[in-house]
Design a protein around this motif. Structure first.
Motif, short mmCIF file in Angstrom:
data_model
loop_
_atom_site.label_atom_id
_atom_site.label_comp_id
_atom_site.label_asym_id
_atom_site.label_seq_id
_atom_site.Cartn_x
_atom_site.Cartn_y
_atom_site.Cartn_z
N GLU A 280 0.84 -1.19 0.00
CA GLU A 280 0.00 0.00 0.00
C GLU A 280 0.88 1.24 0.00
OE1 GLU A 280 -2.78 0.00 3.16
OE2 GLU A 280 -3.91 -1.75 2.44
N GLU A 282 0.53 5.91 -0.64
CA GLU A 282 -0.40 7.04 -0.75
C GLU A 282 0.15 8.17 -1.61
OE1 GLU A 282 0.93 6.47 2.50
OE2 GLU A 282 -0.42 4.76 2.77
N GLU A 309 0.26 4.64 -12.50
CA GLU A 309 -0.61 3.46 -12.53
C GLU A 309 -0.04 2.40 -11.60
OE1 GLU A 309 -2.18 3.15 -17.03
OE2 GLU A 309 0.01 3.23 -16.83
N VAL A 310 -0.91 1.47 -11.22
CA VAL A 310 -0.50 0.40 -10.32
C VAL A 310 -1.11 -0.91 -10.80
CG1 VAL A 310 -2.46 0.79 -8.75
CG2 VAL A 310 -0.39 -0.35 -7.89
N LYS A 320 -4.06 0.01 -13.25
CA LYS A 320 -5.12 0.87 -12.70
C LYS A 320 -4.56 2.27 -12.49
CE LYS A 320 -8.08 1.46 -8.64
NZ LYS A 320 -8.46 0.92 -7.29
N VAL A 322 -4.04 5.76 -10.87
CA VAL A 322 -4.24 6.33 -9.53
C VAL A 322 -4.06 7.85 -9.53
CG1 VAL A 322 -3.57 4.22 -8.33
CG2 VAL A 322 -1.82 5.90 -8.91
N TRP A 323 -3.36 8.39 -10.57
CA TRP A 323 -3.22 9.86 -10.67
C TRP A 323 -2.80 10.21 -12.08
CZ3 TRP A 323 0.42 13.39 -12.18
CH2 TRP A 323 0.18 14.73 -11.85
N PHE A 342 -2.53 10.95 -3.58
CA PHE A 342 -3.76 10.32 -4.10
C PHE A 342 -4.29 9.39 -3.02
CE2 PHE A 342 0.10 8.53 -6.01
CZ PHE A 342 0.16 7.29 -5.39
N SER A 344 -5.17 6.06 -1.04
CA SER A 344 -4.32 4.90 -0.85
C SER A 344 -4.54 3.86 -1.95
CB SER A 344 -4.59 4.27 0.52
OG SER A 344 -3.79 3.12 0.71
N ALA A 345 -3.44 3.40 -2.53
CA ALA A 345 -3.49 2.39 -3.59
C ALA A 345 -2.67 1.18 -3.16
CB ALA A 345 -2.95 2.97 -4.90
N ARG A 346 -2.90 0.06 -3.87
CA ARG A 346 -2.19 -1.16 -3.50
C ARG A 346 -1.78 -1.89 -4.77
NH1 ARG A 346 -1.57 -4.66 0.80
NH2 ARG A 346 -1.33 -6.88 0.24
#
Length: 678
Positions: A280, A282, A309-310, A320, A322-323, A342, A344-346
């Motif tokens: 994870e 941020e 992207e993640v 995906k 994310v920003w 952004f 929280s992404a994982r």
């Protein structure tokens, strides 16, 4: 910088550095007064042998200077190159200072443990101004939750604008329940030729540990110039200033990622970071490279548009977003880091895709230059040392003899110029470095004053010694002359006395005898007295004016005297081992001997005289015996003769005794030491 706080005191006063005064050397005269070399603000502390040996304060100063120089070597250095961030906050032009305040506030109470302020550095028509609109002193007031009255959190009495080159000012504070901070300048410089003042600040940081809670806080000011390019109160917390990335001066081998120039300005490119396992995070932070600076300017090669992207697997369709910067170009941060926040992404893989490259001019080939990409979970960079892949045709390319461009440099923890560290540690260390320079400057000024004092004392001592020596020589010469004059007077008086005692009476007697006519008896007396007078004159000259050693040994001299004076008597002279006497003692002994024999001739009518000179350690004894009439009376003449003998005995430091009975002769004893052996 002098800070007073009602909650905690920030960095106290630190001290100056100036060039050492002259170095005087007078080793040929006084080796003690030797000084060491002069010192400079950026050199190691001087190693003085003198006067540090005698000054406890100088020993303390030199010890502290060594500590400061050692500590400074471990601290970051502020770059001389402007990182080209936004200008920051600019107040209105006013006649007073305190009207130019600004305030930062939060909706909920906050706990603070540090505040940092970065002065504005801009280029004007008059040149670069590193502390543009920065106050000489300021006050920070705070408001607690549930209270309307502000209290003074800290006061900075002296920001040392004479030494400050735009270094940040960091305050260690401890305060809880704070909802607002107001920054009020108390001393602002006027514009050249104008009696107006303004307050400017490039960046504000308010810390809870490593977290800067000023970002996202509410900002307001009594007045803010927000319409001019580069100026806006919200730029106070945009992470953009003239300082550049937070780093220690420990550059790595790689300058960062240099994109393949063959891809062109509009061809998309990307960098994928493999985190190893799904994590994870941020935010993502990008740091521009500095390889081609300053030729192309700060921020050359930073992307104009990009997105993040993640994915768990790097397959098409798995990424995906994310920003994204969207359809607008981002503001080039120069050398400053740009942090993208952004929700929280994982994921395991993070891809930074470049959509557009900045084109500075027609002569510069567009390219991507990034020194570091950080993937942040809280304050931890989870991308550190993780593998990176790019579509470039090369993994690394040499930049010069020691450094390279490489895709691995994107996650090596280094910018192009140093090792990246936490922002709070960085600004605090920069502020600490400046405080140490101020302390060092003041200590060196005090050191210079003390060395000037000791130099003056040394010169005064040298001239004092010279003057004392010269005066001493003059006094010695005068005393020598006075002593020589006194010696001459003493010699004259002694010769006069000796002539009077030895010659005067004989000449008077000769004159008297000559008046009675030439009878045989008178002629014999005159002859005897003449020879006696001649002998006396030789004795006086020999003792008073001759060399240090008499021409004839004393026993022979005494025998000659006895043979001359005792012509009418039978006499004997007995002597054991006879020592050597100095001339003064010899003179008094001869005169005593002659005076004693003279008394025998004139008064005793003796027929036999016995003279004995013997050693009675540690003294010597002269014994003169006759068989004459003895002392018949105490007439004044007899008493006078005895007085003369006593005076001579006293001059010999001896004792004089007389044993006599009428008709039985006289026994004279002289007991004295040999003064030349003492």
């Amino acid at each position: 910088m002098i800070v007073h706080s009602t909650v905690a005191s920030a960095n106290d006063s630190w001290y100056p550095l100036s060039r050492m005064l002259r170095n005087l050397r007078h080793a040929p005269l006084l080796a003690l007064f030797m000084a060491g070399p002069i010192s400079h603000a950026e050199e190691a502390p001087p190693q003085y042998q003198f006067p540090e040996q005698f000054s406890e304060r100088l020993r303390q100063i030199n010890s502290r200077l060594r500590q400061i120089n050692t500590e400074i070597q471990s601290l970051p250095v502020m770059s001389d190159i402007d990182a080209r961030g936004s200008h920051g906050f600019h107040s209105n032009f006013t006649f007073g200072s305190e009207d130019n305040w600004f305030e930062v506030s939060w909706e909920s109470p906050q706990t603070l443990d540090g505040i940092a302020m970065v002065p504005t550095r801009i280029t004007t028509q008059s040149g670069i101004r590193s502390n543009y609109g920065f106050p000489g002193s300021l006050r920070i007031e705070a408001t607690r939750h549930g209270e309307s009255e502000r209290f003074i959190l800290a006061e900075i009495r002296e920001t040392r604008l004479d030494l400050r080159r735009g270094e940040p000012l960091f305050l260690d504070v401890q305060a809880a329940g704070i909802t607002a901070l107001r920054f009020i300048p108390e001393s602002l410089l006027t514009l050249p030729g104008k009696d107006v003042r303004f307050f400017s600040l490039a960046e504000l940081m308010v810390y809870q540990g490593q977290r800067n809670i000023a970002r996202g806080a509410n900002l307001r000011a009594n007045f803010s110039i927000d319409t001019e390019v580069g100026w806006n109160i919200h730029y106070l917390t945009d992470e953009q200033s003239s300082l550049g990335p937070p780093e220690l001066p420990l550059p790595g081998k790689s300058l960062g990622w240099h994109g393949d120039v063959s891809r062109g300005a509009t061809t998309p490119t990307w960098a994928i970071i493999d985190l190893g396992t799904p994590c994870e995070f941020e935010s993502v932070r990008l740091v521009a490279a500095r390889g081609d600076a300053p030729i192309k300017g700060p921020g050359f090669g930073f992307p104009a548009r990009f997105h993040v992207e993640v994915a768990d697997e790097p397959a098409d369709g798995a990424w995906k977003l994310v920003w994204s910067s969207g359809d607008s170009d981002v503001t080039n941060p120069g050398y400053n880091p740009m942090t993208i926040h952004f929700p929280s992404a994982r994921g395991r893989y993070v891809r930074v895709s470049i959509d557009k490259i900045h084109t500075t001019d027609a002569f510069a080939t567009p390219r991507i230059l990034l020194s570091e990409v950080e993937v942040l979970h809280g304050f931890e960079n989870i991308a550190l040392s993780r593998p990176v892949s790019t579509p470039d045709s090369f993994a690394s390319v040499a930049h010069d003899a020691t450094r390279v461009w490489s895709r691995a440099g994107l996650t090596d923890g280094h910018s192009s110029t140093g090792r990246l560290i936490h922002e709070r540690d960085w600004v605090r260390s920069l502020s600490r470095r400046f405080d140490l320079i101020c302390e060092r400057s003041l200590l060196a000024s005090e050191q210079a004053r003390l060395h000037e004092y000791w130099d003056n004392l040394r010169v005064a001592t040298i001239f004092g010694v010279l003057a004392t020596t010269i005066i001493g020589l003059l006094i010695w010469q005068v005393r020598q002359r006075l002593h020589a004059r006194a010696t001459m007077i003493t010699l004259r008086n002694r010769i006069s006395s000796d002539l009077h005692d030895e010659v005067g009476s004989n000449l008077a007697t000769i004159s008297l005898l000559s008046e009675f006519g030439p009878t045989p008896g008178n002629l014999d007396d005159i002859n005897r007295l003449s020879r006696e007078t001649s002998l006396a004159l030789r004795e006086i000259v020999e003792i008073n004016l001759a060399s240090k050693r008499a021409r004839k040994p004393l026993p022979e001299r005494l025998r000659d005297i006895a043979s001359l004076m005792l012509r009418e008597q039978k006499w004997s002279f007995e002597i054991s081992a006879f020592p050597v006497f100095d001339l003064e003692q010899r003179k008094h002994l001869v005169f005593f001997f002659k005076e004693a024999l003279h008394n025998i001739i004139r008064h005793s009518k003796a027929r036999n005289v016995r003279i004995t000179f013997e050693t009675t350690p540690p003294n010597f004894r002269l014994l003169i015996e006759d068989d004459g009439l003895g002392i018949q009376n105490t007439s004044s003449d007899a008493v006078a003769k005895l007085y003369t003998l006593r005076q001579r005995a006293s001059s010999l430091a001896g004792t004089f005794t007389v044993e006599s009975k009428p008709g039985e002769g006289t026994r004279i004893t002289l007991l004295f030491p040999n003064q030349s052996c003492q």
